[in-house]
Each structure stands twice: as structure tokens, then as C-alpha cells.
Design a protein around this motif. Structure first.
Motif, PDB file in Angstrom:
ATOM      1  N   TYR A 413       0.581  -1.476   0.256  1.00  0.00           N
ATOM      2  CA  TYR A 413       0.186   0.182  -0.303  1.00  0.00           C
ATOM      3  C   TYR A 413       1.356   1.283   0.085  1.00  0.00           C
ATOM      4  O   TYR A 413       0.489   2.173  -0.635  1.00  0.00           O
ATOM      5  N   THR A 414       1.994   1.374   0.071  1.00  0.00           N
ATOM      6  CA  THR A 414       2.810   2.676   1.093  1.00  0.00           C
ATOM      7  C   THR A 414       3.779   2.628  -0.381  1.00  0.00           C
ATOM      8  O   THR A 414       3.792   3.419  -0.819  1.00  0.00           O
ATOM      9  N   ASP A 415       4.261   1.882  -1.157  1.00  0.00           N
ATOM     10  CA  ASP A 415       4.311   1.690  -2.208  1.00  0.00           C
ATOM     11  C   ASP A 415       3.822   2.246  -3.535  1.00  0.00           C
ATOM     12  O   ASP A 415       3.884   3.359  -4.344  1.00  0.00           O
ATOM     13  N   LEU A 416       2.163   2.103  -3.630  1.00  0.00           N
ATOM     14  CA  LEU A 416       1.682   2.254  -4.131  1.00  0.00           C
ATOM     15  C   LEU A 416       1.071   4.040  -4.288  1.00  0.00           C
ATOM     16  O   LEU A 416       0.306   4.710  -5.056  1.00  0.00           O
ATOM     17  N   LEU A 417       0.997   4.252  -2.720  1.00  0.00           N
ATOM     18  CA  LEU A 417       0.376   5.429  -2.207  1.00  0.00           C
ATOM     19  C   LEU A 417       1.632   6.153  -2.971  1.00  0.00           C
ATOM     20  O   LEU A 417       1.683   7.893  -3.739  1.00  0.00           O
ATOM     21  N   ASN A 418       3.072   6.146  -2.971  1.00  0.00           N
ATOM     22  CA  ASN A 418       3.939   6.410  -2.946  1.00  0.00           C
ATOM     23  C   ASN A 418       4.340   6.822  -4.914  1.00  0.00           C
ATOM     24  O   ASN A 418       4.384   8.142  -5.297  1.00  0.00           O
ATOM     25  N   GLN A 419       4.017   5.794  -5.111  1.00  0.00           N
ATOM     26  CA  GLN A 419       4.104   5.925  -7.002  1.00  0.00           C
ATOM     27  C   GLN A 419       2.834   6.763  -7.495  1.00  0.00           C
ATOM     28  O   GLN A 419       3.171   7.542  -8.182  1.00  0.00           O
ATOM     29  N   ARG A 420       1.486   6.853  -6.395  1.00  0.00           N
ATOM     30  CA  ARG A 420       0.754   7.752  -7.303  1.00  0.00           C
ATOM     31  C   ARG A 420       1.155   8.959  -7.210  1.00  0.00           C
ATOM     32  O   ARG A 420       0.335   9.628  -7.656  1.00  0.00           O
ATOM     33  N   PHE A 421       1.173   9.192  -5.426  1.00  0.00           N
ATOM     34  CA  PHE A 421       0.916  10.846  -5.243  1.00  0.00           C
ATOM     35  C   PHE A 421       3.139  11.562  -5.965  1.00  0.00           C
ATOM     36  O   PHE A 421       2.215  12.632  -5.957  1.00  0.00           O
ATOM     37  N   SER A 422       3.926  10.174  -6.558  1.00  0.00           N
ATOM     38  CA  SER A 422       4.613  11.442  -6.985  1.00  0.00           C
ATOM     39  C   SER A 422       4.732  11.412  -8.534  1.00  0.00           C
ATOM     40  O   SER A 422       4.970  12.462  -8.847  1.00  0.00           O
ATOM     41  N   GLU A 423       3.624  11.004  -8.645  1.00  0.00           N
ATOM     42  CA  GLU A 423       3.300  11.085 -10.316  1.00  0.00           C
ATOM     43  C   GLU A 423       2.745  12.020 -10.016  1.00  0.00           C
ATOM     44  O   GLU A 423       2.172  13.225 -10.918  1.00  0.00           O
ATOM     45  N   ASP A 424       1.528  12.520  -8.845  1.00  0.00           N
ATOM     46  CA  ASP A 424       0.940  14.089  -8.671  1.00  0.00           C
ATOM     47  C   ASP A 424       1.604  15.161  -8.853  1.00  0.00           C
ATOM     48  O   ASP A 424       1.255  16.054  -9.503  1.00  0.00           O
ATOM     49  N   PHE A 425       3.088  14.671  -7.730  1.00  0.00           N
ATOM     50  CA  PHE A 425       3.387  16.058  -7.571  1.00  0.00           C
ATOM     51  C   PHE A 425       3.904  16.499  -8.668  1.00  0.00           C
ATOM     52  O   PHE A 425       4.448  16.942  -8.530  1.00  0.00           O
ATOM     53  N   LEU A 426       4.940  14.983  -9.362  1.00  0.00           N
ATOM     54  CA  LEU A 426       5.697  15.486 -10.430  1.00  0.00           C
ATOM     55  C   LEU A 426       5.160  16.230 -11.473  1.00  0.00           C
ATOM     56  O   LEU A 426       5.007  17.615 -12.165  1.00  0.00           O
ATOM     57  N   GLU A 427       3.463  16.020 -11.654  1.00  0.00           N
ATOM     58  CA  GLU A 427       2.845  16.943 -12.579  1.00  0.00           C
ATOM     59  C   GLU A 427       2.172  18.112 -12.179  1.00  0.00           C
ATOM     60  O   GLU A 427       2.482  18.829 -13.253  1.00  0.00           O
ATOM     61  N   ILE A 428       2.343  17.814 -11.059  1.00  0.00           N
ATOM     62  CA  ILE A 428       1.855  19.641 -10.054  1.00  0.00           C
ATOM     63  C   ILE A 428       2.537  20.386 -10.709  1.00  0.00           C
ATOM     64  O   ILE A 428       2.720  21.725 -11.248  1.00  0.00           O
ATOM     65  N   VAL A 429       3.536  19.845 -10.381  1.00  0.00           N
ATOM     66  CA  VAL A 429       5.008  20.791 -10.136  1.00  0.00           C
ATOM     67  C   VAL A 429       5.644  21.108 -12.041  1.00  0.00           C
ATOM     68  O   VAL A 429       5.541  22.371 -12.335  1.00  0.00           O
ATOM     69  N   SER A 430       5.416  20.342 -12.776  1.00  0.00           N
ATOM     70  CA  SER A 430       5.872  20.234 -14.487  1.00  0.00           C
ATOM     71  C   SER A 430       4.577  21.264 -14.731  1.00  0.00           C
ATOM     72  O   SER A 430       5.560  21.633 -15.465  1.00  0.00           O
ATOM     73  N   THR A 431       3.493  21.188 -14.391  1.00  0.00           N
ATOM     74  CA  THR A 431       2.678  21.985 -14.907  1.00  0.00           C
ATOM     75  C   THR A 431       1.790  23.457 -14.512  1.00  0.00           C
ATOM     76  O   THR A 431       1.101  23.920 -15.114  1.00  0.00           O
ATOM     77  N   ASP A 432       2.981  23.732 -13.509  1.00  0.00           N
ATOM     78  CA  ASP A 432       2.816  24.828 -12.735  1.00  0.00           C
ATOM     79  C   ASP A 432       2.587  26.095 -13.786  1.00  0.00           C
ATOM     80  O   ASP A 432       4.251  26.013 -14.639  1.00  0.00           O
ATOM     81  N   ASP A 433       2.004  27.258 -13.255  1.00  0.00           N
ATOM     82  CA  ASP A 433       2.965  28.435 -14.027  1.00  0.00           C
ATOM     83  C   ASP A 433       3.695  29.457 -13.197  1.00  0.00           C
ATOM     84  O   ASP A 433       4.207  30.412 -14.273  1.00  0.00           O
ATOM     85  N   TYR A 434       4.081  29.277 -11.934  1.00  0.00           N
ATOM     86  CA  TYR A 434       5.008  29.656 -10.956  1.00  0.00           C
ATOM     87  C   TYR A 434       5.055  31.449 -11.140  1.00  0.00           C
ATOM     88  O   TYR A 434       5.760  31.800 -12.010  1.00  0.00           O
TER      89      TYR A 434
END
Length: 818
Positions: A413-434
Motif C-alpha cells: 500500500y505504501t509503494d502504491l501511495l508513493n507511486q501515485r502521489f509521486s506522479e501527482d506531485f511531479l505533474e503539479i510541479v511540471s504544469t505550474d505556471d510559477y
């Protein structure tokens, strides 16, 4: 009787005794010794003489008597004759009667013989009848045994068979039927044992078929108990301290207590088992029965948990439901059997079966676990395993093995959460307009404040909309994700989790990894941008993430001090507001806090680098004519552009930075500007500088000073211009010898570098004639300057290095004041 001892030697006395003796036999025994004495004493003749004399006397006496009674005697004789005649006649009659009696006696003998014979026949008939009755009774009981077997009354049949063997067969042991039936008794007992075992196996098959339903029903009632416990906890907070299956919970729920094996939906009848047990106890075959029963249950256990692949990807988890419900039903029946028949199974045997079932189940689940790639789906698996653990724990089973499975599920469960939230965080950071996050109204503002760790400077009622937050959109999105991450982490934790501290450890490690490697590292990777606004926004975001980390540490610490603390998620964008459970003991430290703090320095340095680079670019456009003789008329364009640039970034790009950081950045930029401007006349390419060029330089420096004087921290910023201002003043002075006087230099030119001053003085050419001595000295200096032009360049670089060191010192001062 008179003694004859005194008369033994007197014959006359002997004769008297004979005469008076009442019979001939009375005295014979005593006369024999007297006669023996007379014979031995030669007195025989004397005795005979006495006897003859005695006889003569008696004859004389008889004659005398007869003479006196002769007629009477004759009458008596006649009468005797008549009597004799009658006697003869009577004798004849008696003889005739005797003959008649003899004849009738023969008939009677024949009849008696016939009677005796008939009595013998009758006795034989009676004996045969009794034997026949006994045999019929034996046959009746034998038939009754068969009838009882047909009626499935095995124990009654066994009792009847025992009665037949121990009682009734004893009466007919002399008959063949006894031997035949006696030989059939073991076969009948075996038949009864086999029949009850057949019925028991049929019962075991039916029980195995209903195991899944029993397990499903037990899971259902466990969930009902959990719901009731939750309801009671809502009304009484004290009950929250007690788990399911605790003594308090059992007492509180006792009015709902029921027997899972005897409900409206399910009824488990143990009669076949008890009957088989009773039969084998009666037959003294308990060891054999225990062995066969244990073997059957082991076989059923193997059939229950076959090695067919388990599927965990379907939404209903049908395979897992079937597996766990089958095991639960099997185990509940085993425990119920042990309670009803304690001597049938040992606790060790039941625990061995239980452990074997759990090992097999864990193996199958673990093999199928890689199929699962969804954290929410894994939660369903975990919830089912928890219900299984709570149900079987309530029946007295040790659930440590299955609790260890929860740790395996938690790792997944921890691995799945880390994987999912890692993707979410990376997407948020990459799509931000800063860019600062714009807000149109108070509702949006409050939503962002609620989900972010952010404290507004003023109440929302005092804010004019539209407005903007200092951070970009990625920050509140990441805050929402962090809260959701924490909540979903603790979705896995409940009363049945074996070691809550593991969750705390995993949570901190995962949270640190996400914030450090996914958020912080991604932000730092974007510092390579040449766009100052993006770098400044990254710094602002880093600062707010550091604040968020501190808030998280405090929140988790508060949760650690209390048993449960809800995460403050109040917006609909959050998935849940489930409370965080206790985090154990000790301080909470997030490594991400230090990471964000350290990377803030990197971002600040990048801002300094970009601003200084722009300043350097503008200074490089200065294009001074160092040999001009035309007096200056206006400020150089590069100074105007530089001050405008600094003013623009201060009012726009750097507006949202903290004041101390803006001041520090401005101090760094001014210091770098001073160093860069000072390096222009020190360049190796500049060999002569006219006073007109110095005047232009002075005008530019004064313009820079005027701009600095308009800034809030002008006194400190002006200090960074001291060297430049004093150097320009030195280049304009008409008394350069003052520079060589230490006391005067310390008063007027303290900020001028002792090495740079002479170089610049040698480069400056006065428009008016100078004294001869001074001219010759200047000429010598000019030659020297032309010879050491490379050294001047080196001194220019040293000046920039000194200025950078001074800026670093002032920067440390600023940071200390912060």
C-alpha cells in the motif's frame, strides 16, 4: 438296666435274670461274658443242672396251672380252631383279593410307565419350547438390531446387540444359532461403525459445503458489531479506548449475543458427530475414530485451500472472499467441535490446522499481490483481512500470522501511495505556471487558506479582490495532496494493525521522500531557468513549503501527544477527514524541512546570480570613452537602464519576497554594480583616463547614489558604494598626494583599495598642465602603468573579489538579523 456284675458267678442268679428278662435280646449281651466265665471255670455242668432243675420246676408249675384251667383251655382251643377256620377262609379271600390286586397293579404299572413316558415327552416339549422361545427372542433381537440400523438408530442397535450378546445368547450357547449369531456380532458392530462413519463423512461434506456461508455470516455479524461499537463510541468517548473483542465491548454487546451456528439463516446439527463419537466410545474404538476424523479434516483442509491461482484484481474480490470465508467457517466449526467434544481433538491439533490454513492463505495472497496496482483496491483487501482477523480472534484463535500479512499489505500500500502521489506531485510541479496565484473572490480565498498551511497578514474582510497569493498554484495543490496522502496512509491503520509505530515510520519516510525528491528536487531542477520571475516564485514556494513542513511537524507532534487528531481538511477537494491515529512517542522531524531550508539558499543564490548577471550585462553596455575631452551632459544610458531594472524587479518580480530578502538581494545587486563599475577603469584595456571621462563616471555614480538614497535601506546600501564614490573622488582630486598620506587617506579615502588607488591615479590625465615634478612623476607612472596594465586588470578582479567578500559579510549580517 440292673447290673449283673454281682451275679456273674452265681448260676441261680443268672437263671433268675433270664426268667425275669422282658425279652430274649435284652440281656444276651450281658450273659455272654457270664457264660464265657462258666465255660472257662468248668462250671458248665453245674449250669446245665441248674437249667434242668429250673425247667422241671416250670413244667410242674405249668401242669398245676393247666389242671386248674383245663376246660377253659379246651374252650380256648375250640375257639382257636374256629378262629383258624375263619382265618383260612379269610386267607383265601385275601389271596383272591391279592390276585385281583396283582392284576390291577400290572395295569397301574403300565399306566404309571405310560405316565412317566408322557411326562418325559412333556418335559422335552417344554424344554424345546423354552429353547425355541429363547432362540426366537435371540432372532427377534437380531431382527430388532437390523430394524434399528434401518431406522438409523445406531446407538440403540448397538445397545440391543450388546444385550443380545451378553444376556440372551448365554441362554442358547448349546445351540448352533448362538454360534452363528455370536460370529455375526463383530461384523454387525463393524457395520454400525462404518455406517456412522459414512453418516459422519456425509455430515462433514455438508459442513464443508456450508463453511463459506458460515464464514460469510460471521463476517457480516462482525461488521454489525463494529457498527454498534462505532455508534456507542459516538455517544460515549470513553468507549473509544476499547477495541473489538475487548471485555468492555463484549459486555456492552452482550444483549446482541447469539450463537453463529444456530441462527435463522444457518443451523449446524452436531448429532452425527456426537452419535459417531458415542458409538466408537461404546465400541472402545476412540483412538481409531480420532485418527479417522483428524484425517478427514486434514483432507477437507487441503481441499479448502487448493493451490489454484488467486485473483485479487476483480472489484468484488470474489476469490479472496471465498478463501477467507471458507477458512473462517472451517475454523469456527473446529472451535465449536472442540468445545462440544473436548476429548476429540487436542488444542495442538486444532492450532496446527489453523496455522497450516493461514500459511497457505498468506502464500496465495502474497503471490497474487503483485497484480494489485490500486491503493483503494488494496484497502478493500486489507479491510477484508481485518474482518477475518477480528472474527477469528473473537473465537479464540491466534491471529499473529495474519497480522503479519497486514504488514506485507501495508508495504504494498505504501509503494502504491508513493507511486501515485509521486506522479501527482511531479505533474503539479511540471504544469505550474510559477506565477502568484490569482484569486477573484473571498470564497476562493478561504478555500485556498483552508487547504494550505498559510496565515494571511490580514482578515479576509480587509482584502480587496481580485488579489493574489504570494505562492503559485502548485503550493495549495501540493498541500491538498499532502493531506490526502496522510489521510490515506492512516486509512490503513485501525485497531487490528499489529504495530502502529511501523505506520509512523513509513509515513515519515514516505512523506520525506515525496517532499524532498519529488517536490524540492523538481523545484531546484527548474532553477536553471533564465527567467528571474520563475526563480523568485520557486524561492517563494520553497519558503512556504518549509513553513508547511514545520506545520506538519507540529501537527504530527500534536497527534502524537493525543490518541487521535483530525487533519484540518475542510474543503471539498480533500478526499477525507479521517483522524490521524497516535504516532507513538518522541519528537517528529521531517528531513524535508532541512532540505527546503537548504535549497532556499540555492534559490537565493540563483536570484543573486541572475540579477548580478543582468547588472553585469548592463554595465558591459556602458561604452565609456576614457580619452574624451568633451564635458559630460547627461547620465549614461546603462545607469539609467540599471536603476530602472532594479526598480522594476523590486516593484514586480521581487515584490512578494520578504523585505529582508529583498533588501539583501538589493544590497547584493548594488554591491555588484559598484564592483562592476569600479572594474571598468581598472580594465587592462584602459591605459589613460581623461578628467572629462572621470566627470562622466562621477555623474553616473551620483545617479546611482541618488537612486540608492530613495530606497528604504539607503544607509546600509550606501555603505556598499563607499569604495566606488571615494575612488571616483580620488580620480577627480587635484591633490593626489593626500592619498599617500595615511592620516588623510583614512579620513577621505578609507574605502579606496591601497593598490587600486595608485593605478587609477596613474591612468588619469589632467586637462590642464601640471607641475614639472608632478608631470615627470606622472610620466614615470604612465610608463609604469603601461608596463603593469596586466597587473591593473588583476587588481580590478581583486576589487570585484573584495566587493563580493564584503557583500557576503553584509549578507550574513542580514541573515542574522532575520
Amino acid at each position: 438296666m440292673p447290673s449283673i456284675t454281682r451275679f456273674r458267678n452265681d448260676p441261680s442268679s443268672v437263671l433268675k435274670q433270664i426268667v425275669i428278662s422282658p425279652s430274649d435280646d435284652d440281656y444276651v449281651d450281658q450273659l455272654i461274658p457270664s457264660l464265657r466265665e462258666f465255660s472257662q471255670g468248668n462250671k458248665t455242668a453245674h449250669v446245665l443242672q441248674e437249667l434242668q432243675s429250673f425247667a422241671a420246676e416250670k413244667e410242674t408249675e405249668i401242669e398245676r396251672q393247666c389242671n386248674s384251667t383245663h376246660q377253659g383251655f379246651v374252650d380256648s382251643v375250640n375257639q382257636l380252631l374256629r378262629i383258624r377256620e375263619g382265618t383260612v377262609h379269610l386267607t383265601n379271600e385275601i389271596l383272591q383279593l391279592n390276585q385281583e390286586i396283582q392284576a390291577s397293579t400290572e395295569k397301574l404299572v403300565d399306566q404309571k410307565k405310560a405316565l412317566v413316558e408322557s411326562r418325559g415327552v412333556r418335559q422335552n416339549i417344554d424344554e424345546a419350547k423354552h429353547a425355541l422361545d429363547d432362540c426366537l427372542e435371540v432372532l427377534r433381537l437380531a431382527n430388532q438390531v437390523e430394524d434399528l440400523l434401518n431406522q438409523r438408530k445406531y446407538y440403540a442397535a448397538l445397545r440391543a446387540l450388546d444385550e443380545l450378546q451378553s444376556v440372551h445368547l448365554q441362554a442358547v450357547t448349546q445351540y448352533t444359532i448362538s454360534e452363528i449369531i455370536q460370529r455375526s456380532v463383530p461384523a454387525t458392530q463393524k457395520k454400525i461403525a462404518e455406517t456412522v462413519m459414512t453418516d459422519l463423512n456425509t455430515w462433514l461434506f455438508r459442513v464443508r459445503e456450508m463453511s463459506q456461508y458460515l464464514g460469510e455470516l460471521s463476517f457480516y455479524h462482525t461488521n454489525l458489531r463494529k457498527d454498534r461499537l462505532r455508534e456507542r463510541t459516538e455517544h460515549n468517548d470513553y468507549l473509544a479506548n476499547f477495541k473489538l473483542n475487548s471485555a468492555i465491548e463484549l459486555v456492552a454487546d452482550e444483549h446482541e449475543e447469539f450463537d453463529i451456528l444456530h441462527t435463522e439463516e444457518l443451523e449446524v446439527d452436531f448429532s452425527p458427530l456426537l452419535e459417531a463419537l458415542h458409538i466408537h466410545q461404546t465400541l472402545n474404538q476412540m483412538d481409531k475414530f480420532r485418527t479417522e476424523y483428524a484425517s478427514n479434516r486434514r483432507t477437507q483442509k487441503d481441499l479448502l485451500v487448493n493451490n489454484n491461482p488467486l485473483t485479487l484484481t476483480d472489484d468484488e474480490l470474489a476469490d479472496l472472499h471465498t478463501l477467507l470465508e471458507d477458512i473462517a467457517g472451517f475454523a469456527i466449526l473446529e472451535r465449536a467441535t472442540t468445545k462440544k467434544v473436548p476429548d476429540l481433538r487436542t488444542t495442538a491439533e486444532v492450532e496446527e490446522l489453523w496455522d497450516s490454513l493461514n500459511h497457505t492463505a498468506i502464500s496465495q495472497i502474497t503471490k497474487a499481490l503483485p497484480q494489485v496496482d490500486n491503493a483503494e483496491h488494496l484497502l478493500k483487501i486489507k479491510e477484508l483481512v481485518v474482518v477475518y482477523i477480528q472474527t477469528l480472534s473473537g473465537h479464540g484463535y491466534n491471529t499473529i500470522l495474519m497480522s503479519q500479512l497486514l504488514l506485507t499489505l501495508f508495504d504494498k500500500y505504501t509503494d502504491l501511495l508513493n507511486q501515485r502521489f509521486s506522479e501527482d506531485f511531479l505533474e503539479i510541479v511540471s504544469t505550474d505556471d510559477y506565477m502568484p496565484m490569482p484569486i477573484q473572490n473571498s470564497e476562493e480565498y478561504e478555500k485556498v487558506v483552508n487547504v494550505s498551511w498559510y496565515t494571511p497578514d490580514q482578515p479576509v474582510s480587509a482584502i480587496r479582490f481580485p488579489t493574489a497569493f504570494p505562492f503559485s498554484q502548485m503550493y495549495p495543490l501540493c498541500c491538498i495532496n499532502i493531506r490526502n496522502f496522510l489521510n490515506q496512509f492512516y486509512f490503513f491503520a485501525d485497531d487490528s494493525f499489529p504495530n502502529p509505530s511501523i505506520i509512523d515510520t513509513k509515513l515519515l519516510a514516505s512523506l520525506d521522500d515525496l517532499l524532498t525528491s519529488k517536490v524540492c528536487s523538481s523545484l531546484i531542477a527548474r532553477l536553471s531557468s533564465q527567467y528571474l520571475g520563475q526563480v523568485v516564485q520557486i524561492l517563494i514556494n520553497l519558503d512556504h513549503f518549509e513553513i508547511a513542513c514545520h506545520e506538519l511537524e507540529g501537527l504530527l507532534m500534536q497527534a502524537r501527544r493525543s490518541n487521535s487528531t483530525p487533519l484540518p481538511i475542510t474543503t471539498s477537494t480533500a478526499t477525507s477527514s479521517r483522524p490521524i491515529s497516535s504516532l507513538g512517542h518522541g519528537a517528529v522531524h521531517l528531513g524535508a524541512t532541512s532540505a527546503f531550508m537548504a535549497q532556499k539558499k540555492t534559490a537565493e543564490n540563483r536570484i543573486f546570480e541572475l540579477v548580478n548577471s543582468k547588472v553585469s550585462d548592463l554595465v558591459e553596455t556602458s561604452d565609456y570613452d576614457w580619452l574624451t575631452h568633451n564635458p559630460p551632459v547627461e547620465v549614461s544610458e546603462y545607469i539609467t537602464a540599471l536603476t530602472q531594472y532594479l526598480g522594476n524587479i523590486m516593484s514586480s518580480v521581487l515584490l512578494n519576497l520578504p523585505n529582508e530578502l529583498k533588501n539583501l538581494m538589493l544590497f547584493n545587486a548594488i554591491s555588484h554594480t559598484a564592483s562592476s563599475v569600479l572594474a571598468l577603469p581598472l580594465s587592462e584595456s584602459v591605459s589613460r583616463i581623461t578628467t572629462s571621462a572621470v566627470a562622466q563616471l562621477r555623474i553616473d555614480v551620483n545617479e546611482l547614489v541618488k537612486y540608492v538614497e530613495t530606497l528604504p535601506t539607503a544607509p546600509i546600501l550606501l555603505e556598499s558604494l563607499d569604495e566606488l564614490r571615494q575612488t571616483v573622488a580620488l580620480m577627480e582630486t587635484d591633490s593626489p598626494e593626500e592619498f599617500y598620506d595615511i592620516s588623510l587617506r583614512n579620513k577621505k579615502y578609507r574605502g579606496v583599495d591601497p593598490l587600486k588607488g595608485p593605478v587609477l591615479l596613474e591612468k588619469v590625465v589632467k586637462d590642464t598642465p601640471a607641475p614639472v615634478g608632478f608631470q615627470s612623476r606622472k610620466s614615470g607612472g604612465q610608463d609604469a602603468g603601461s608596463r603593469t596594465s596586466g597587473g591593473a586588470g588583476a587588481m580590478g578582479q581583486a576589487s570585484m573579489g573584495r566587493a563580493a567578500g564584503m557583500a557576503a559579510g553584509l549578507r550574513e549580517r542580514w541573515m542574522h538579523n532575520r
